[in-house]
Design a protein around this motif. Structure first.
Motif, mmCIF file in Angstrom:
data_model
loop_
_atom_site.group_PDB
_atom_site.id
_atom_site.type_symbol
_atom_site.label_atom_id
_atom_site.label_comp_id
_atom_site.label_asym_id
_atom_site.label_seq_id
_atom_site.Cartn_x
_atom_site.Cartn_y
_atom_site.Cartn_z
ATOM 1 N N LEU A 29 23.870 27.896 -22.095
ATOM 2 C CA LEU A 29 23.563 28.389 -20.754
ATOM 3 C C LEU A 29 22.813 27.337 -19.946
ATOM 4 N N ASP A 30 21.885 26.638 -20.570
ATOM 5 C CA ASP A 30 21.177 25.565 -19.867
ATOM 6 C C ASP A 30 22.144 24.469 -19.435
ATOM 7 N N GLU A 31 23.073 24.145 -20.326
ATOM 8 C CA GLU A 31 24.069 23.124 -20.014
ATOM 9 C C GLU A 31 24.936 23.560 -18.825
ATOM 10 N N ALA A 32 25.410 24.808 -18.855
ATOM 11 C CA ALA A 32 26.251 25.313 -17.768
ATOM 12 C C ALA A 32 25.467 25.426 -16.468
ATOM 13 N N LEU A 62 25.194 40.919 -15.917
ATOM 14 C CA LEU A 62 26.147 39.897 -16.336
ATOM 15 C C LEU A 62 26.387 40.028 -17.837
ATOM 16 N N LEU A 63 27.603 40.363 -18.193
ATOM 17 C CA LEU A 63 27.974 40.500 -19.597
ATOM 18 C C LEU A 63 28.542 39.175 -20.091
ATOM 19 N N ARG A 64 27.920 38.594 -21.085
ATOM 20 C CA ARG A 64 28.470 37.363 -21.637
ATOM 21 C C ARG A 64 29.388 37.691 -22.823
ATOM 22 N N CYS A 65 30.297 38.607 -22.548
ATOM 23 C CA CYS A 65 31.287 39.073 -23.520
ATOM 24 C C CYS A 65 32.401 39.748 -22.729
ATOM 25 N N HIS A 98 29.290 31.483 -13.264
ATOM 26 C CA HIS A 98 30.232 31.561 -12.129
ATOM 27 C C HIS A 98 30.207 32.957 -11.513
ATOM 28 N N ASN A 99 30.181 33.975 -12.363
ATOM 29 C CA ASN A 99 30.133 35.347 -11.855
ATOM 30 C C ASN A 99 28.894 35.569 -11.000
ATOM 31 N N LEU A 100 27.770 35.034 -11.470
ATOM 32 C CA LEU A 100 26.531 35.190 -10.705
ATOM 33 C C LEU A 100 26.591 34.398 -9.400
ATOM 34 N N SER A 101 27.226 33.235 -9.441
ATOM 35 C CA SER A 101 27.376 32.432 -8.223
ATOM 36 C C SER A 101 28.176 33.191 -7.167
ATOM 37 N N ALA A 113 34.269 37.002 -3.403
ATOM 38 C CA ALA A 113 34.895 37.922 -4.344
ATOM 39 C C ALA A 113 34.864 37.356 -5.755
ATOM 40 N N CYS A 114 34.640 38.231 -6.728
ATOM 41 C CA CYS A 114 34.598 37.820 -8.135
ATOM 42 C C CYS A 114 35.703 38.531 -8.891
ATOM 43 N N ALA A 115 36.589 37.775 -9.513
ATOM 44 C CA ALA A 115 37.718 38.348 -10.218
ATOM 45 C C ALA A 115 37.314 39.055 -11.503
#
Length: 334
Positions: free
Chosen positions: A16-19, A77-80, A316-319, A326-328
């Motif tokens: 997550l830090d890297e992303a 935010l679900l990381r799954c 990306h979703n949070l961005s 819009a978020c797909a």
């Protein structure tokens, strides 16, 4: 934006830090890592945050979601891929943004499925321990040749399709069942009804989401429909299986063997070091007494590629929320 990240392990922080640095170096998110899982007992840790980031065993029922909304949290935010642990009706009633990672490195889970099947079939885990003790006897390690065997794939989405392709490559006959069958699957295997799949398969591998319609889909009745002595593999969600029914089938020899990477009551076990504790889950402990049962601790997703993709898509979703686009990957209301 400040995000409370629950159920974090060292590898979560790393990727997550890297992303976070790669997504927007000039305006990164503020990630507040919490070792604890999210529940009514720990929800107060989200105070002061605009979003929470959660994993498969975090609890997001109505009580927790209402508390989050009260703290000013706007996003979950679900990381799954799965979202069975979220009360979606409550989330949408409260106006919460809920997004997931719908598909991440399906090959990772498919390859782990193969690893479970090969290990359980050829007893390589037992052979490893024997050889380390100087025992080179082969008695008790007899397996079957997978070539020409029938493998049933329950759920022909991206992970099921990737798994089917692997077994097709081994020379297996591949059957698939899905209420919404993948067109791509027909190039790999034969689409059949679930009853036909269960009755014909030497190996049954589950690759479905957990919903009301799939909860305990493997139960006493469906196990009776399976070929006697078949192998059952579950790398999806633990509650797809009625575990006491599976234990009874193992005892009666109706079920030949079981490989699971998920367990219905895994929340208190998986992703924790319980080696110094007394595990008071009698059902799990009974499972562990069978020599023909193989359990791993929800590691099917656990590759560098998958973790990197999960982290990137989550941020990306949070961005999308932050930037008002819009978020797909938004999870719609049920």
């Amino acid at each position: 934006m400040k995000i409370a990240v629950f159920s974090t392990q060292p590898y979560d922080r790393r990727f997550l830090d890297e992303a976070n640095l790669q997504s927007d170096p000039s305006n990164p998110f503020e990630l507040v890592y919490q070792d604890a899982s999210l529940s009514a007992r720990t929800v107060s840790l989200a105070q002061g945050c605009e979003a929470v980031c959660v994993f498969v065993n975090d609890v997001l029922d109505a009580e927790v979601l209402e508390a989050l909304a009260g703290y000013g949290v706007r996003a979950v935010l679900l990381r799954c891929a799965g979202f069975n642990n979220v009360d979606l009706q409550a989330a949408h009633r409260l106006g919460l943004f809920v997004a997931r990672v719908p598909a991440y490195s399906p090959e990772a889970v498919a390859e782990h499925t193969l690893a479970l099947v090969m290990t359980l079939n050829r007893h390589t885990h037992r052979a490893y321990n024997r050889v380390r003790e100087g025992n080179f006897m082969l008695d008790g390690l007899l397996g079957i040749t997978l070539h020409d065997k029938t493998v049933g794939i329950v759920g022909t989405g991206k992970i099921g399709l990737a798994t089917a392709r692997i077994f097709k490559g081994l020379g297996c006959r591949v059957l698939g069942y899905d209420p919404y069958p993948s067109a791509d699957f027909q190039a790999v295997g034969e689409v059949v009804e679930l009853d036909d799949l269960l009755g014909a398969s030497d190996i049954v591998s589950l690759h479905c989401p957990l919903m009301d319609s799939t909860r305990h889909m493997i139960n006493r009745e469906s196990i009776r429909q399976m070929k006697r002595g078949a192998m059952l593999v579950n790398t999806s969600r633990g509650a797809l299986i009625d575990t006491p029914a599976v234990i009874a089938a193992l005892k009666s020899r109706q079920l030949g063997s079981l490989a699971i990477d998920v367990y219905e009551q895994e929340a208190q076990l998986f992703f924790h070091d319980r080696s110094g504790d007394i595990i008071d889950d009698d059902v799990f402990q009974r499972l562990m007494t069978f020599p023909n049962v193989l359990v791993t601790g929800h590691q099917g997703f656990f590759t560098e590629e998958a973790l990197r993709e999960i982290s990137a898509v989550t941020l990306h979703n949070l961005s999308c929320l932050r930037d008002g686009v819009a978020c797909a990957n938004v999870v719609p209301a049920v």
